[in-house]
Design a protein around this motif. Structure first.
Motif, PDB file in Angstrom:
ATOM      1  N   ILE A 180       0.927  -1.379  -0.047  1.00  0.00           N
ATOM      2  CA  ILE A 180       0.103  -0.047  -0.039  1.00  0.00           C
ATOM      3  C   ILE A 180       0.713   1.242  -0.002  1.00  0.00           C
ATOM      4  O   ILE A 180       0.679   2.435  -0.850  1.00  0.00           O
ATOM      5  CB  ILE A 180      -0.935  -0.051   1.253  1.00  0.00           C
ATOM      6  CG1 ILE A 180      -1.881  -1.288   1.174  1.00  0.00           C
ATOM      7  CG2 ILE A 180      -1.635   1.109   1.267  1.00  0.00           C
ATOM      8  CD1 ILE A 180      -2.891  -1.107  -0.332  1.00  0.00           C
ATOM      9  N   GLU A 205      -7.974   1.089   1.614  1.00  0.00           N
ATOM     10  CA  GLU A 205      -7.008   2.099   0.919  1.00  0.00           C
ATOM     11  C   GLU A 205      -6.692   1.934  -0.571  1.00  0.00           C
ATOM     12  O   GLU A 205      -6.728   2.604  -1.279  1.00  0.00           O
ATOM     13  CB  GLU A 205      -5.684   2.094   1.979  1.00  0.00           C
ATOM     14  CG  GLU A 205      -5.696   2.733   3.291  1.00  0.00           C
ATOM     15  CD  GLU A 205      -4.527   2.637   4.115  1.00  0.00           C
ATOM     16  OE1 GLU A 205      -3.346   3.077   3.337  1.00  0.00           O
ATOM     17  OE2 GLU A 205      -4.612   2.556   5.248  1.00  0.00           O
ATOM     18  N   GLN A 243      -8.281  -2.840   6.535  1.00  0.00           N
ATOM     19  CA  GLN A 243      -7.696  -1.371   6.390  1.00  0.00           C
ATOM     20  C   GLN A 243      -7.038  -1.035   4.961  1.00  0.00           C
ATOM     21  O   GLN A 243      -7.412  -0.238   4.430  1.00  0.00           O
ATOM     22  CB  GLN A 243      -7.012  -1.084   7.505  1.00  0.00           C
ATOM     23  CG  GLN A 243      -5.935   0.182   7.296  1.00  0.00           C
ATOM     24  CD  GLN A 243      -5.042   0.736   8.306  1.00  0.00           C
ATOM     25  OE1 GLN A 243      -4.912  -0.164   9.475  1.00  0.00           O
ATOM     26  NE2 GLN A 243      -4.114   1.442   8.045  1.00  0.00           N
ATOM     27  N   TYR A 244      -6.283  -2.183   4.503  1.00  0.00           N
ATOM     28  CA  TYR A 244      -5.558  -2.069   3.381  1.00  0.00           C
ATOM     29  C   TYR A 244      -6.406  -2.201   2.164  1.00  0.00           C
ATOM     30  O   TYR A 244      -6.364  -1.740   1.043  1.00  0.00           O
ATOM     31  CB  TYR A 244      -4.396  -2.781   3.522  1.00  0.00           C
ATOM     32  CG  TYR A 244      -3.404  -2.691   4.568  1.00  0.00           C
ATOM     33  CD1 TYR A 244      -3.142  -1.336   5.007  1.00  0.00           C
ATOM     34  CD2 TYR A 244      -2.891  -3.830   5.102  1.00  0.00           C
ATOM     35  CE1 TYR A 244      -2.080  -1.223   6.025  1.00  0.00           C
ATOM     36  CE2 TYR A 244      -1.957  -3.561   6.277  1.00  0.00           C
ATOM     37  CZ  TYR A 244      -1.712  -2.150   6.559  1.00  0.00           C
ATOM     38  OH  TYR A 244      -0.705  -2.038   7.609  1.00  0.00           O
ATOM     39  N   TYR A 285       1.092   4.552  -2.604  1.00  0.00           N
ATOM     40  CA  TYR A 285       1.070   5.940  -2.232  1.00  0.00           C
ATOM     41  C   TYR A 285       2.249   6.532  -2.818  1.00  0.00           C
ATOM     42  O   TYR A 285       2.187   7.797  -3.340  1.00  0.00           O
ATOM     43  CB  TYR A 285       1.038   5.949  -0.916  1.00  0.00           C
ATOM     44  CG  TYR A 285      -0.410   5.861  -0.141  1.00  0.00           C
ATOM     45  CD1 TYR A 285      -1.562   6.531  -0.683  1.00  0.00           C
ATOM     46  CD2 TYR A 285      -0.729   5.071   0.980  1.00  0.00           C
ATOM     47  CE1 TYR A 285      -2.796   6.426  -0.007  1.00  0.00           C
ATOM     48  CE2 TYR A 285      -1.947   4.693   1.577  1.00  0.00           C
ATOM     49  CZ  TYR A 285      -2.885   5.661   1.054  1.00  0.00           C
ATOM     50  OH  TYR A 285      -4.249   5.304   1.659  1.00  0.00           O
TER      51      TYR A 285
END
Length: 167
Positions: free
Chosen positions: A52, A142, A138-139, A56
């Motif tokens: 992840i 994202e 969570q990931y 970004y």
């Protein structure tokens, strides 16, 4: 005497037989030792986080994505006045954009590269046994955000774009 058409047919039939019966099964080639496969990327919460963070970093450091999705539409819509001597910016400001413009190609290919990475992550995170369920949630969120962000920018720049939500 030797007949050319008969010899051509014989060569043709022989080559067809060789092609059809030469291999009994497909050859299976293992990936190179230096290559990371999907199976050995998501081996922990930390490795999922690294994937992840890599996405970004790609968005932040993208050579064509840092300001172009904002600058180019603003130039074409007369929201900005360009005092640049850059011929590409002038072409946007005058709405005289060439089909060979590299900015458009870079934004398109960069965005779909990030979408591809997000899709690959989303496809493989569910099978990752070593990643905790909280980290998966969570990931995955994202990765979904990054994919949606890329589509948001593409739609704002190009209108209808191909939706690819698989790896």
């Amino acid at each position: 005497m030797f007949n050319i058409s008969k010899s051509c047919w014989a060569i043709f039939l022989a080559s067809i037989l060789v092609i059809l019966f030469s291999c009994e099964k497909l050859v299976s080639v293992q990936p190179p030792i230096s290559q990371i496969t999907n199976a050995n990327v998501l081996t922990s919460d930390e490795s999922a986080n690294a994937v992840i963070l890599g996405m970004y970093a790609k968005i932040i450091n993208g050579t064509s994505f840092d300001f172009l999705p904002t600058l180019l539409p603003a130039l074409t819509a007369d929201e900005l006045k360009s005092y640049s001597t850059n011929t590409a910016y002038i072409s946007y400001a005058t709405n005289n954009i060439s089909s060979a413009d590299t900015y458009i190609e870079n934004i398109w290919s960069f965005s779909y590269n990030v979408i591809y990475q997000a899709n690959a992550f989303l496809e493989n995170i569910e099978q990752a046994q070593a990643v905790s369920s909280g980290a998966k949630a969570q990931y995955s969120g994202e990765a979904l955000f990054m994919r949606a962000f890329m589509y948001f920018n593409l739609v704002n720049l190009f209108g209808r774009v191909p939706l690819i939500n698989f790896f």
